[in-house]
Design an enzyme around this catalytic site. Structure first.
Site, short mmCIF file in Angstrom:
data_model
loop_
_atom_site.label_atom_id
_atom_site.label_comp_id
_atom_site.label_asym_id
_atom_site.label_seq_id
_atom_site.Cartn_x
_atom_site.Cartn_y
_atom_site.Cartn_z
N SER A 95 0.78 -1.24 0.00
CA SER A 95 0.00 0.00 0.00
C SER A 95 0.81 1.28 0.00
O SER A 95 0.22 2.37 -0.08
CB SER A 95 -0.96 0.00 1.19
OG SER A 95 -1.99 -0.94 0.97
N GLN A 160 -10.56 -13.37 -0.21
CA GLN A 160 -9.53 -13.63 0.79
C GLN A 160 -8.98 -15.04 0.68
O GLN A 160 -7.76 -15.25 0.76
CB GLN A 160 -10.07 -13.40 2.20
CG GLN A 160 -10.23 -11.95 2.58
CD GLN A 160 -10.70 -11.79 4.00
OE1 GLN A 160 -10.67 -12.72 4.78
NE2 GLN A 160 -11.15 -10.59 4.33
N SER A 201 -9.87 1.32 2.84
CA SER A 201 -10.44 0.53 1.76
C SER A 201 -9.54 0.55 0.54
O SER A 201 -9.30 1.61 -0.07
CB SER A 201 -11.83 1.06 1.37
OG SER A 201 -12.33 0.37 0.24
N ASN A 202 -9.04 -0.61 0.17
CA ASN A 202 -8.22 -0.70 -1.03
C ASN A 202 -9.01 -0.37 -2.29
O ASN A 202 -8.44 0.07 -3.29
CB ASN A 202 -7.62 -2.11 -1.12
CG ASN A 202 -6.57 -2.36 -0.06
OD1 ASN A 202 -5.59 -1.65 0.03
ND2 ASN A 202 -6.78 -3.38 0.77
#
Length: 387
Positions: A95, A160, A201-202
């Site tokens: 990130s 996931q 939040s990606n």
């Protein structure tokens, strides 16, 4: 299965793991520091050693400041060969990618191409609609500071299992289109109404990358390369699209692919980074990250107004202590000694990173662990700036 988070220096993970140690411990690698750092960086070297003692296969860090450059490492880059971690090693930064993407959008604002208070729908018409989500009520600024309320696609249980769990071994080379990731998010209800809360939040930055492409007619990767990487000479930094390989030099990346501390460790070095995209797909090394954040804080990438906007922060609510606040793709953290640092953390399969710098950009630190299930990157930051 919940998204697992390693203790990186700053918030910002796509994946990581349970905070349990393995028995793998390797001796420290000698620092490449000048004479002063033999004692001046003892605390940070001890923090790297502690991460390895906890179970991280290998840890590295680089500090750049008024007294020169220090490189330190502990453990191994490759569990099979025993090759030590090297200062020039490249790694997936997760990130930390978000700061690069936000910088590009702020540059576009400075050029008059867009206003960050424009709605997402005005740039990406119809893309964010359904199940309570409405891009006509969300601004680009809210994407960049995580106040949009848009659901985080990496919290989807099905995804996931494919990218963080045992399914990774089968799906590691899959290509994901940004629109597919957004659709996964939109299958869930929003976290809150736009502007009324904060939630990492990606999906926000997948959308930001899509916005860059729509505004410029070029992929976000191309804009990062021509606006940031080339001008700063960041030759070790790349923005891979779907290529699963790591450019050399690089060590291996390891994951348990499970919150179970007794789970076997897997080599997860190769993966198709499209699942992270503009939210976390970049590769870099410690020297380049220090140069980037230093240049950013010194005003070399953004005009004064846009840098001010980037550093205008909001509360992160219950997701972080009050000493942490979030700007536009940039986080600020007050350390225990009162020092304030700006930067971002990043995690992706087998790699946990952090990059921070002081407000004037003159003292920078970047770190990486090549395992995602344990380790305290925050302790490394504390050791460098408060040690």
């Amino acid at each position: 299965m919940a998204v697992r988070t390693v203790r990186t220096a700053l918030t910002g993970t796509l994946a990581a793991a349970a905070l349990a140690s393995t028995a793998l411990v390797a001796p420290s690698v000698a620092s490449t520091a000048p004479d002063r750092t033999a004692t001046g960086h003892r605390a940070i070297q001890e923090a790297l050693d502690a991460a390895v003692e906890e179970g991280v296969p290998g840890a590295l860090a680089r500090a750049d400041g008024r007294e020169g450059t220090w490189n330190g490492a502990s453990g191994v880059a490759d569990r099979t060969t025993g090759r030590p971690r090297l200062p020039q090693d490249r790694f997936r930064v997760g990130s930390i990618t978000k700061t690069f993407v936000a910088t590009v959008l702020l540059q576009l604002e400075a050029e008059g191409t867009v206003d960050l208070d424009d709605t997402v729908d005005s740039v990406l018409p119809g893309v964010v609609r359904g199940n309570g989500h409405d891009g006509r009520r969300i601004t680009l600024r809210q994407l960049l500071n995580h106040t949009s309320g848009v659901f985080n696609y990496t919290r989807d249980e099905g995804l996931q299992q494919k990218i963080f769990g045992d399914g990774f071994l089968e799906h590691r080379y899959d290509t994901w289109k940004p629109a597919e990731l957004v659709d996964i998010a939109l299958a869930h209800r929003p976290e809150f109404a736009p502007g009324t809360g904060w939630s990492y939040s990606n999906t926000n930055f997948i959308l930001a990358g899509m916005a860059v492409e729509k505004l410029t007619g070029r992929p976000y990767a191309t804009e990062i390369e021509r606006r940031i990487l080339r001008p700063l000479g960041l030759r070790a930094t790349t923005v891979p699209a779907t290529d699963p390989r790591m450019p050399r030099p690089a060590g291996r990346a390891y994951s348990t692919l499970s919150p179970d501390p007794a789970a076997p460790v897997h080599d997860v070095t190769e993966l198709n980074p499209s699942v992270a995209g503009a939210a976390g797909g970049m590769i870099s090394n410690a020297a380049d990250l220090n140069r980037f954040y230093g240049a950013l804080m010194k005003g070399k990438l953004l005009p004064r107004q846009q840098l001010k906007e980037m550093r205008t922060t909001v509360s992160m609510g219950d997701e972080a202590p009050p000493t942490h606040r979030y700007g536009l793709g940039l986080q600020v953290q007050e350390l225990s000694c009162g020092e304030t640092v700006w930067g971002h953390g990043g995690g992706i399969n087998g790699s946990a990173s952090g990059a921070v710098t002081t407000a004037d950009g003159r003292h920078s630190l970047s770190l990486n662990f090549n395992g995602d299930w344990t380790g305290d990157g925050g302790a490394v930051v504390e050791a460098e700036f408060c040690g």
